[in-house]
Design a protein around this motif. Sequence first.
Motif, PDB file in Angstrom:
ATOM      1  N   ALA A   1      30.872  59.046   5.674  1.00 29.90           N
ATOM      2  CA  ALA A   1      30.694  60.432   6.108  1.00 29.90           C
ATOM      3  C   ALA A   1      29.760  61.185   5.153  1.00 29.90           C
ATOM      4  O   ALA A   1      28.853  61.903   5.587  1.00 29.90           O
ATOM      5  CB  ALA A   1      32.061  61.119   6.164  1.00 29.90           C
ATOM      6  N   GLN A   2      29.978  60.991   3.866  1.00 30.14           N
ATOM      7  CA  GLN A   2      29.154  61.718   2.888  1.00 30.14           C
ATOM      8  C   GLN A   2      27.675  61.337   3.010  1.00 30.14           C
ATOM      9  O   GLN A   2      26.800  62.200   3.006  1.00 30.14           O
ATOM     10  CB  GLN A   2      29.647  61.402   1.473  1.00 30.14           C
ATOM     11  CG  GLN A   2      28.989  62.281   0.437  1.00 30.14           C
ATOM     12  CD  GLN A   2      29.273  61.814  -0.979  1.00 30.14           C
ATOM     13  OE1 GLN A   2      29.284  60.624  -1.270  1.00 30.14           O
ATOM     14  NE2 GLN A   2      29.519  62.755  -1.860  1.00 30.14           N
ATOM     15  N   GLU A   3      27.411  60.041   3.171  1.00 30.08           N
ATOM     16  CA  GLU A   3      26.015  59.594   3.287  1.00 30.08           C
ATOM     17  C   GLU A   3      25.362  60.186   4.537  1.00 30.08           C
ATOM     18  O   GLU A   3      24.185  60.553   4.521  1.00 30.08           O
ATOM     19  CB  GLU A   3      25.956  58.067   3.344  1.00 30.08           C
ATOM     20  CG  GLU A   3      26.210  57.416   1.996  1.00 30.08           C
ATOM     21  CD  GLU A   3      26.431  55.915   2.085  1.00 30.08           C
ATOM     22  OE1 GLU A   3      26.161  55.239   1.089  1.00 30.08           O
ATOM     23  OE2 GLU A   3      26.893  55.432   3.142  1.00 30.08           O
TER      24      GLU A   3
ATOM     25  N   ARG B   1      34.235  62.410  13.946  1.00 26.66           N
ATOM     26  CA  ARG B   1      32.783  62.166  13.917  1.00 26.66           C
ATOM     27  C   ARG B   1      32.016  63.461  14.210  1.00 26.66           C
ATOM     28  O   ARG B   1      31.005  63.749  13.585  1.00 26.66           O
ATOM     29  CB  ARG B   1      32.391  61.116  14.962  1.00 26.66           C
ATOM     30  CG  ARG B   1      32.850  59.733  14.581  1.00 26.66           C
ATOM     31  CD  ARG B   1      32.331  58.699  15.548  1.00 26.66           C
ATOM     32  NE  ARG B   1      33.188  57.521  15.500  1.00 26.66           N
ATOM     33  CZ  ARG B   1      32.879  56.352  16.024  1.00 26.66           C
ATOM     34  NH1 ARG B   1      31.740  56.204  16.660  1.00 26.66           N
ATOM     35  NH2 ARG B   1      33.696  55.349  15.940  1.00 26.66           N
ATOM     36  N   GLN B   2      32.540  64.224  15.185  1.00 26.49           N
ATOM     37  CA  GLN B   2      31.840  65.473  15.486  1.00 26.49           C
ATOM     38  C   GLN B   2      31.939  66.442  14.312  1.00 26.49           C
ATOM     39  O   GLN B   2      31.014  67.204  14.039  1.00 26.49           O
ATOM     40  CB  GLN B   2      32.402  66.097  16.784  1.00 26.49           C
ATOM     41  CG  GLN B   2      31.570  67.228  17.349  1.00 26.49           C
ATOM     42  CD  GLN B   2      30.124  66.810  17.686  1.00 26.49           C
ATOM     43  OE1 GLN B   2      29.349  66.474  16.796  1.00 26.49           O
ATOM     44  NE2 GLN B   2      29.781  66.863  18.966  1.00 26.49           N
ATOM     45  N   ARG B   3      33.056  66.369  13.582  1.00 24.29           N
ATOM     46  CA  ARG B   3      33.181  67.223  12.385  1.00 24.29           C
ATOM     47  C   ARG B   3      32.146  66.824  11.332  1.00 24.29           C
ATOM     48  O   ARG B   3      31.568  67.679  10.653  1.00 24.29           O
ATOM     49  CB  ARG B   3      34.583  67.084  11.781  1.00 24.29           C
ATOM     50  CG  ARG B   3      35.625  67.872  12.525  1.00 24.29           C
ATOM     51  CD  ARG B   3      37.014  67.565  12.015  1.00 24.29           C
ATOM     52  NE  ARG B   3      37.994  68.273  12.806  1.00 24.29           N
ATOM     53  CZ  ARG B   3      38.402  69.518  12.533  1.00 24.29           C
ATOM     54  NH1 ARG B   3      37.954  70.148  11.475  1.00 24.29           N
ATOM     55  NH2 ARG B   3      39.258  70.127  13.317  1.00 24.29           N
ATOM     56  N   VAL B   4      31.936  65.509  11.194  1.00 26.10           N
ATOM     57  CA  VAL B   4      30.904  65.042  10.240  1.00 26.10           C
ATOM     58  C   VAL B   4      29.536  65.588  10.671  1.00 26.10           C
ATOM     59  O   VAL B   4      28.749  66.069   9.845  1.00 26.10           O
ATOM     60  CB  VAL B   4      30.875  63.495  10.161  1.00 26.10           C
ATOM     61  CG1 VAL B   4      29.723  63.026   9.273  1.00 26.10           C
ATOM     62  CG2 VAL B   4      32.190  62.954   9.628  1.00 26.10           C
ATOM     63  N   ALA B   5      29.280  65.529  11.990  1.00 23.41           N
ATOM     64  CA  ALA B   5      27.990  66.021  12.500  1.00 23.41           C
ATOM     65  C   ALA B   5      27.843  67.516  12.209  1.00 23.41           C
ATOM     66  O   ALA B   5      26.754  67.994  11.863  1.00 23.41           O
ATOM     67  CB  ALA B   5      27.881  65.753  13.993  1.00 23.41           C
ATOM     68  N   ILE B   6      28.954  68.249  12.348  1.00 22.52           N
ATOM     69  CA  ILE B   6      28.901  69.693  12.055  1.00 22.52           C
ATOM     70  C   ILE B   6      28.681  69.905  10.553  1.00 22.52           C
ATOM     71  O   ILE B   6      27.883  70.759  10.144  1.00 22.52           O
ATOM     72  CB  ILE B   6      30.196  70.387  12.537  1.00 22.52           C
ATOM     73  CG1 ILE B   6      30.243  70.354  14.072  1.00 22.52           C
ATOM     74  CG2 ILE B   6      30.258  71.831  12.047  1.00 22.52           C
ATOM     75  CD1 ILE B   6      31.562  70.810  14.675  1.00 22.52           C
TER      76      ILE B   6
END
Lengths: 296, 231
Positions: free
Chosen positions: B101-103, B148-153
């Motif tokens: 997620a961080q990358e 995943r959508q939170r990572v995108a946000i």
Amino acid sequence: MKNYLFNASYFLKEVKTSLGQNLLSGLLSLFSIGLIFFILAMITFGWWAGDHLIEAIQSEAEINVYYDDEDIDEAGKASLVENIKEIQGTREARIVEQQEAYDRMVEILGKEARVLEVFDDNPFTSFIEVSIDLEEIDHVLKKIEPMAGIEHIRDNREVLDRLQGIAVLMSYLGYLAVAAVGISTLIITSHIIRLGIYARKDQINTLRLLGAPEGFIAFPFLLEGMLLALGGGILAVVMVSLVINFIYAQISGTLSFIPLISRESMTWGLVIFIISLSLVFGFIGSFLGFSSAKKV
Amino acid sequence: MGMIESKEVYLEYPDGTIALKNVSLQVESGELLYVIGPSGSGKTSLIKLFMGIEFPSKGMLSVLGQAMTKGDAAPGKYSRRLRRMMGPVFQDFKLIDGRNAQENVMLGTRFLGLTPGEIKDGAREALIKVGLEHKMFSPVENLSWGERQRVAIARAVARKPLLILADEPTGNLDKENALNILDLLTSFRDENTSVVITTHATHLISENDDCRCIELEAGTIRRETKGWTKN
């Protein structure tokens, strides 16, 4: 530039990922590039060694001046030698007496020298041996020909011209090899880069949507191509160093009279040449690969 | 300052499909705008225009002060520059598998001239904001759709954008996750950041007086309302 420096570790990681995704293709490409550069290195070795040999022979260019032994006395011969020495382009001039000419031929013929026994008298005549600068040969000949007492000049020009022709041919072969290797490397590198681009097209599109500059997106691919070609170059350099060591060991034992560039100069010259070329062709190849696959 | 200004904009695709007709709208700084309408009504085409993926066939469009004209010498270059000031969020997330997620969040800020420390800290902060600090090092393919959508946000927010553009951000999510995502997106709106969200799932939008809503139908604006009520 700041972006590229700050992201050096990211780019290297991208290269590692890409090579990992196409490991077999990458390895095969590396070996292919290595072999191609090895062939280039061997041709270049021949080119440079040949050039050096021809230069060495040319630097010892000589002409033989024959005179009428009966018409010229010792003082006349000495004066002729002095006059020849003064001509621009003459490095040395000396008389080779009849006996010395005979002894030289005995040395050259070796076991076959017995053919000379059929002659009752020494068949050779004395002559003046003149060392010259090859580029001044026309001028030297023009000055010697009208001198009194000169009968004939043997200038070995045909041999020297042929050597010059070989040198030119070798250099053409060298350039041709560089061009052929360049094209092959460009094709292999750009192909492997295209494979990498297609494998990561989603990532590339995402980066474009996020506004990444094209240079930033392309950089890992350029780096990958350069590293791949550099790997091939290093492989070629290792192989060619082994071959050079072997050749020099052979020559120093049996053909030590052949004037060769020193082993260190030859090896380092080839290392610098092949590594530089591999980096340049790697960069251009991956640039072409990226440009041709821009619209993924 | 108007973040987006469009006047009588038309968008026609090369195959002759007219996706948008006579669209005039304005998005102010710090505004929350919902663009609603059924599938095929032109919502995604509108986002594509705002992002400089497409250019108007007719009319005037300005995004973050930059005129978006097809005939510009290097529209691609302008678009890329503009996009760096935006935080796009996509229905299919557009995350990179094989990275954590961080990358993925860091990928959105690597080319913004930040130092490695700033990139890393920014990603961490953004992941904390979306409630995923505990999944920072999880590969994204191991996360749920909502995560995943939170990572995108987080990737969008880490860029400190002037404009967050979310195209159907709840399209792949169940109701609970979708509601959370919409709440999260709207929470990032502040005086400097405008948020534009397209969705066909109007039942998910919370009642809100402090927003604007544009309803698209067959490429034209059918209705524009201040605030949103369920009825």
